[in-house]
Every structure is written in C-alpha cells, then in structure tokens.
Design a protein around this motif. Structure first.
Motif, PDB file in Angstrom:
ATOM      1  N   LEU A  40      -8.387 -44.263   6.765  1.00 31.90           N
ATOM      2  CA  LEU A  40      -8.845 -42.933   6.955  1.00 31.90           C
ATOM      3  C   LEU A  40      -8.045 -42.966   8.399  1.00 31.90           C
ATOM      4  N   ALA A  43      -4.155 -42.196   7.629  1.00 33.22           N
ATOM      5  CA  ALA A  43      -4.054 -41.283   7.139  1.00 33.22           C
ATOM      6  C   ALA A  43      -3.819 -39.415   7.563  1.00 33.22           C
ATOM      7  N   THR A  44      -5.394 -39.767   8.494  1.00 31.95           N
ATOM      8  CA  THR A  44      -5.085 -38.935   9.305  1.00 31.95           C
ATOM      9  C   THR A  44      -4.832 -38.589  10.673  1.00 31.95           C
ATOM     10  N   GLN A  45      -4.591 -39.359  11.438  1.00 34.15           N
ATOM     11  CA  GLN A  45      -4.522 -39.607  12.868  1.00 34.15           C
ATOM     12  C   GLN A  45      -6.067 -40.152  13.607  1.00 34.15           C
ATOM     13  N   VAL A 173     -10.983 -42.427   1.232  1.00 32.08           N
ATOM     14  CA  VAL A 173     -10.042 -42.463   2.518  1.00 32.08           C
ATOM     15  C   VAL A 173      -9.866 -40.853   2.063  1.00 32.08           C
ATOM     16  N   ALA A 174      -9.008 -40.587   0.697  1.00 27.51           N
ATOM     17  CA  ALA A 174      -8.754 -39.740  -0.079  1.00 27.51           C
ATOM     18  C   ALA A 174      -9.376 -38.639   0.146  1.00 27.51           C
ATOM     19  N   THR A 177      -9.954 -37.213   3.729  1.00 31.18           N
ATOM     20  CA  THR A 177      -8.511 -36.838   4.573  1.00 31.18           C
ATOM     21  C   THR A 177      -8.543 -35.366   3.863  1.00 31.18           C
ATOM     22  N   ASP A 178      -8.819 -35.480   2.152  1.00 27.24           N
ATOM     23  CA  ASP A 178      -8.877 -33.638   2.425  1.00 27.24           C
ATOM     24  C   ASP A 178     -10.052 -32.769   2.873  1.00 27.24           C
ATOM     25  N   VAL A 181      -8.425 -33.006   7.186  1.00 25.35           N
ATOM     26  CA  VAL A 181      -7.576 -32.307   6.884  1.00 25.35           C
ATOM     27  C   VAL A 181      -7.291 -30.641   6.685  1.00 25.35           C
TER      28      VAL A 181
END
Length: 182
Positions: A40, A43-45, A173-174, A177-178, A181
């Motif tokens: 995660l 993916a998101t920084q 994680v997806a 992340t959605d 972000v």
C-alpha cells in the motif's frame, strides 16, 4: 466494504485537517499487515510505519518478555515518538494492537482477518511456540482485535478486510489506494 471506506474518505476531505490520510492496519500476527502495508505504501507514496521495527530501532520498550518472546512495548514512548509525524498525515501504521493510539490520529482503521487454518500454518512456519500459537489463534477466533478497534475508534472509521491470500491483499490495496488517492 468499499462504501464504508468511501464514507471515511468523504469525512477526511470534509474535516480538511490533513492533506493526506493516516491509516492504521491492525490484526492478529500473521494476517498480512506488513505485506499489505508495504504494498500500500508503494502504491500510494504514504509512509509505512512498522511499530514493531520502530520499537526495536528507537528502544521504545520496557525490556523483553521471555514468555511471549517479544519486547514489552512502552505505549507512552511510542505515542510521543509518533505525535508530530501523525499530525502531518500521510502514514500507514502497522501494528497488532490499536487501543493505545489516539483516535484523532487515524482516518481509517483496517482490521485484517485470516482464516484460522491459514493463520495457524503461517504462524507455525514462523516458529511460534505452542502457547504463542494458541494465544494468537484464539485472538483471531474470538475477533479480539476487531472488537478492540470497534471499542477504541468510531464505528465509521473501522473496516474489517479478509486477508487469506495474495489476491485478498491485492484487492485490499486497490480499495485503500482508491480511497486514499481519490
């Protein structure tokens, strides 16, 4: 589940306190917290803070517990160490407990849950003693960490996610992340 996460995202945007969210990922040892948090964060920084590692690196403990085969966490030292970075936002905190962190720190609390048979195999591979293995399996069976999260944080912040395999981790994680972000 996605709706719950989206509702939390709206609350974060409305509050406007932090530019980036803080997410707590908790669950019984072996549920995939560190694997998911690492993925995660990539993916998101967002910054991944593994509390177990932090405690070791900064000596935020009161010694070693031979029976449980782990450090005795000093909750006050941990919270003091994290205060400024948590106020900034943009953190993914990874720890198997959650009741000592201030509620104001987190925009979302994720409790990972794993099938007991899968969890038993994971912990056995780690070399857990019989008593430590039994203790952790019982925690998962009785959903101790989910209850702890629900008692410690407002209900709309807490979401339980299945974490039996890599597909579950990828889906989690997806979803996060959605949320984080967008």
């Amino acid at each position: 589940m996605y709706d719950v996460v989206c509702e939390v995202a709206v609350m974060v945007l409305e509050n406007g306190k932090r530019k980036n969210p803080n997410i707590l990922v908790t669950g019984t040892p072996g549920t995939g917290k560190t694997t998911m948090c690492t993925t995660l964060a990539e993916a998101t920084q967002l910054r991944h803070i593994n509390i177990g590692e932090l405690v070791k690196e900064k000596n935020l403990h009161d010694g070693w517990d031979d029976e449980l085969d782990c450090y005795v966490l000093n909750e006050d030292l941990v919270c003091d160490e994290l205060e400024d970075v948590m106020e900034e936002g943009g953190n993914i905190v990874d720890y198997h407990g959650c009741d000592f962190f201030p509620e104001r720190w987190f925009d979302c609390v994720v409790v990972l849950q794993t099938d007991n048979t899968i969890l038993y195999d994971r912990l056995s591979r780690r070399g857990y003693t019989d008593s430590k293995l039994s203790n952790n399996i019982e925690c998962e069976i009785f959903q101790v960490l989910l209850e702890e999260a629900k008692e410690s944080y407002s209900e709309e912040k807490v979401v339980a996610l299945k974490s039996d395999n890599i597909e579950d981790i990828s889906r989690n994680v997806a979803t996060l992340t959605d949320w984080g972000v967008n």
